[in-house]
Design a protein around this motif. Structure first.
Motif, PDB file in Angstrom:
ATOM      1  N   THR A 254       0.831  -1.206   0.000  1.00  0.00           N
ATOM      2  CA  THR A 254       0.000   0.000   0.000  1.00  0.00           C
ATOM      3  C   THR A 254       0.863   1.253   0.000  1.00  0.00           C
ATOM      4  O   THR A 254       0.612   2.206  -0.741  1.00  0.00           O
ATOM      5  CB  THR A 254      -0.934   0.018   1.225  1.00  0.00           C
ATOM      6  N   LEU A 255       1.896   1.264   0.833  1.00  0.00           N
ATOM      7  CA  LEU A 255       2.777   2.430   0.902  1.00  0.00           C
ATOM      8  C   LEU A 255       3.488   2.667  -0.426  1.00  0.00           C
ATOM      9  O   LEU A 255       3.594   3.805  -0.893  1.00  0.00           O
ATOM     10  CB  LEU A 255       3.807   2.238   2.026  1.00  0.00           C
ATOM     11  N   LEU A 256       3.973   1.610  -1.046  1.00  0.00           N
ATOM     12  CA  LEU A 256       4.667   1.761  -2.323  1.00  0.00           C
ATOM     13  C   LEU A 256       3.716   2.240  -3.415  1.00  0.00           C
ATOM     14  O   LEU A 256       4.085   3.040  -4.281  1.00  0.00           O
ATOM     15  CB  LEU A 256       5.290   0.419  -2.740  1.00  0.00           C
ATOM     16  N   ARG A 257       2.478   1.752  -3.357  1.00  0.00           N
ATOM     17  CA  ARG A 257       1.494   2.151  -4.347  1.00  0.00           C
ATOM     18  C   ARG A 257       1.071   3.595  -4.151  1.00  0.00           C
ATOM     19  O   ARG A 257       0.817   4.327  -5.105  1.00  0.00           O
ATOM     20  CB  ARG A 257       0.281   1.229  -4.258  1.00  0.00           C
ATOM     21  N   GLU A 258       0.996   4.026  -2.895  1.00  0.00           N
ATOM     22  CA  GLU A 258       0.523   5.374  -2.599  1.00  0.00           C
ATOM     23  C   GLU A 258       1.522   6.452  -2.996  1.00  0.00           C
ATOM     24  O   GLU A 258       1.141   7.540  -3.405  1.00  0.00           O
ATOM     25  CB  GLU A 258       0.212   5.506  -1.104  1.00  0.00           C
ATOM     26  N   ALA A 259       2.792   6.194  -2.859  1.00  0.00           N
ATOM     27  CA  ALA A 259       3.762   7.259  -3.138  1.00  0.00           C
ATOM     28  C   ALA A 259       5.080   6.688  -3.627  1.00  0.00           C
ATOM     29  O   ALA A 259       6.019   6.512  -2.863  1.00  0.00           O
ATOM     30  CB  ALA A 259       3.990   8.111  -1.896  1.00  0.00           C
ATOM     31  N   SER A 260       5.133   6.383  -4.905  1.00  0.00           N
ATOM     32  CA  SER A 260       6.363   5.927  -5.518  1.00  0.00           C
ATOM     33  C   SER A 260       7.035   7.138  -6.149  1.00  0.00           C
ATOM     34  O   SER A 260       6.428   7.843  -6.945  1.00  0.00           O
ATOM     35  CB  SER A 260       6.057   4.859  -6.577  1.00  0.00           C
ATOM     36  N   VAL A 261       8.286   7.384  -5.788  1.00  0.00           N
ATOM     37  CA  VAL A 261       8.995   8.573  -6.243  1.00  0.00           C
ATOM     38  C   VAL A 261      10.272   8.169  -6.974  1.00  0.00           C
ATOM     39  O   VAL A 261      11.055   7.359  -6.472  1.00  0.00           O
ATOM     40  CB  VAL A 261       9.348   9.498  -5.054  1.00  0.00           C
TER      41      VAL A 261
ATOM     42  N   ALA B 273      -3.962  17.887  -3.654  1.00  0.00           N
ATOM     43  CA  ALA B 273      -3.952  17.642  -2.209  1.00  0.00           C
ATOM     44  C   ALA B 273      -2.629  17.027  -1.764  1.00  0.00           C
ATOM     45  O   ALA B 273      -2.089  17.383  -0.703  1.00  0.00           O
ATOM     46  CB  ALA B 273      -5.123  16.736  -1.829  1.00  0.00           C
ATOM     47  N   TYR B 274      -2.085  16.130  -2.579  1.00  0.00           N
ATOM     48  CA  TYR B 274      -0.848  15.449  -2.204  1.00  0.00           C
ATOM     49  C   TYR B 274       0.343  16.400  -2.193  1.00  0.00           C
ATOM     50  O   TYR B 274       1.094  16.449  -1.206  1.00  0.00           O
ATOM     51  CB  TYR B 274      -0.577  14.290  -3.161  1.00  0.00           C
ATOM     52  N   VAL B 275       0.548  17.160  -3.272  1.00  0.00           N
ATOM     53  CA  VAL B 275       1.754  17.997  -3.337  1.00  0.00           C
ATOM     54  C   VAL B 275       1.681  19.183  -2.377  1.00  0.00           C
ATOM     55  O   VAL B 275       2.716  19.629  -1.864  1.00  0.00           O
ATOM     56  CB  VAL B 275       2.047  18.476  -4.773  1.00  0.00           C
ATOM     57  N   VAL B 276       0.490  19.683  -2.112  1.00  0.00           N
ATOM     58  CA  VAL B 276       0.365  20.773  -1.141  1.00  0.00           C
ATOM     59  C   VAL B 276       0.719  20.272   0.252  1.00  0.00           C
ATOM     60  O   VAL B 276       1.430  20.945   1.011  1.00  0.00           O
ATOM     61  CB  VAL B 276      -1.057  21.370  -1.174  1.00  0.00           C
ATOM     62  N   LYS B 277       0.256  19.080   0.584  1.00  0.00           N
ATOM     63  CA  LYS B 277       0.534  18.519   1.909  1.00  0.00           C
ATOM     64  C   LYS B 277       1.977  18.037   2.035  1.00  0.00           C
ATOM     65  O   LYS B 277       2.673  18.373   3.004  1.00  0.00           O
ATOM     66  CB  LYS B 277      -0.417  17.354   2.192  1.00  0.00           C
ATOM     67  N   GLU B 278       2.436  17.253   1.074  1.00  0.00           N
ATOM     68  CA  GLU B 278       3.744  16.598   1.191  1.00  0.00           C
ATOM     69  C   GLU B 278       4.916  17.524   0.904  1.00  0.00           C
ATOM     70  O   GLU B 278       5.999  17.358   1.480  1.00  0.00           O
ATOM     71  CB  GLU B 278       3.806  15.383   0.255  1.00  0.00           C
ATOM     72  N   TYR B 279       4.732  18.509   0.032  1.00  0.00           N
ATOM     73  CA  TYR B 279       5.849  19.372  -0.356  1.00  0.00           C
ATOM     74  C   TYR B 279       5.655  20.821   0.063  1.00  0.00           C
ATOM     75  O   TYR B 279       6.496  21.660  -0.240  1.00  0.00           O
ATOM     76  CB  TYR B 279       6.084  19.275  -1.870  1.00  0.00           C
ATOM     77  N   GLY B 280       4.567  21.087   0.763  1.00  0.00           N
ATOM     78  CA  GLY B 280       4.348  22.431   1.304  1.00  0.00           C
ATOM     79  C   GLY B 280       4.133  23.503   0.260  1.00  0.00           C
ATOM     80  O   GLY B 280       4.401  24.682   0.519  1.00  0.00           O
TER      81      GLY B 280
END
Length: 319
Positions: free
Chosen positions: A71-78, A167-174
């Motif tokens: 789940t973690l790998l699927r949610e945010a693979s960078v 929502a993801y980039v605002v939260k994760e990267y400020g």
């Protein structure tokens, strides 16, 4: 992986990279220590749960741990790459694909503004024509982002994908809560249909010959197919999906808009698209500006992609 040994066997750099990728993706090549300290009560509770599922406690915990990792790998693979001469993260957030190119210098006021381009990934866009504009924005502290929504023409499903990425980039990267949207051509349908449903999240919109009326391009039939609707159903609901018909939320929020559009554009005609949108937007009280490029059509030319006016507009309104 022993690259030196493989190189000695005559593998070139392309072959070495393929071998390295295969090694990195081979199952079971890395272990993770996951020691857990449980209370006796927790141990008994988990043992009872495992028993109800017909498993030993060890097998149950191993299965659940494996599910969590997947789940973690699927949610945010960078994956780190470079775009526009700067560090870039290629993101896979669940089913959402996108990228964030980081500024080459921080913003003077400490903010984290960003420009969001569409259409991204479609036919390799954004391409090298954007280098001039993006390099100058990156040097002023702007991040540059893109999201893959396919050839969606601003469909309801694509709007949901954009909202997930936002929502993801605002939260994760400020990144700033308000984004500058940069639509090129068909990107107009994508950005305006998202923007009118999220006016409080939009700092400004700077368009390069953007499509603003889906009846002008690509037409009802092609749009309906992308939306998963019949042509008749789309026609009946046109005001819910056609940018030129749904500008009021943006005008009420006073979102600044500027379009560059050539007066010889035969693919996305000026008057039916930018001309109509800016006229209607101003009538609604919205701040809109149309810069007509005389004698130019739907082409990737410096007049559009190296525009000081567009650069200044984004710098002024994007923070």
């Amino acid at each position: 992986m022993a690259r030196g040994i493989l190189r000695a066997f005559g593998l070139n750099e392309s072959q070495l990279q393929k071998a390295n990728d295969a090694w990195l993706d081979a199952p079971g090549t890395a272990g993770i220590g996951a020691g857990l300290a449980l209370t006796l009560r927790q141990y008994e509770q988990l043992s009872a749960l495992a028993m109800r599922k017909g498993k030993s406690l060890g097998a149950f915990l191993s299965d659940e741990f494996g599910k969590s990792i997947e789940t973690l790998l699927r949610e945010a693979s960078v994956r780190e790459t470079r775009r526009f001469g700067t560090q870039c993260f290629e993101l896979q957030i669940g089913d959402v694909q996108g990228f964030i190119a980081f500024p080459t210098a921080p913003a003077a006021d400490g903010s984290k503004p960003w420009v969001w381009y569409a259409p991204s990934y479609w036919h390799g866009y954004p391409n090298e024509r954007m280098d001039w504009l993006f390099s100058r924005l990156l040097a002023k502290g702007f991040a540059v982002c893109g999201t893959n929504v396919g050839d969606s023409f601003g469909s309801p499903q694509s709007r949901k994908i954009y909202s997930s990425f936002y929502a993801y980039v605002v939260k994760e990267y400020g990144l700033s809560a308000k984004v500058s949207l940069l639509p090129q051509s068909r990107g107009g349908l994508m950005w305006y249909n998202w923007a009118v449903e999220n006016p409080g999240k939009v700092a400004c919109i700077g368009g390069i010959y953007p499509v603003c009326d889906l009846t002008s391009y690509p037409g009802l039939a092609a749009t309906a197919a992308a939306y998963g609707m019949t042509e008749a159903a789309l026609a009946a609901q046109l005001a819910q999906h056609n940018p030129v018909d749904r500008l009021a939320p943006l005008a009420h929020a006073k979102v600044p808009i500027m379009h560059l559009h050539g007066d010889q554009d035969e693919v996305v005609p000026l008057e039916k698209n930018s001309g109509t949108l800016i006229q209607r937007y101003r009538a609604l009280g919205g701040p809109g500006e149309l810069v007509v490029i005389p004698g130019k059509g739907h082409a990737e030319l410096p007049e559009f992609f190296e525009s000081e006016k567009l650069l200044e507009f984004l710098l002024r309104n994007g923070k």
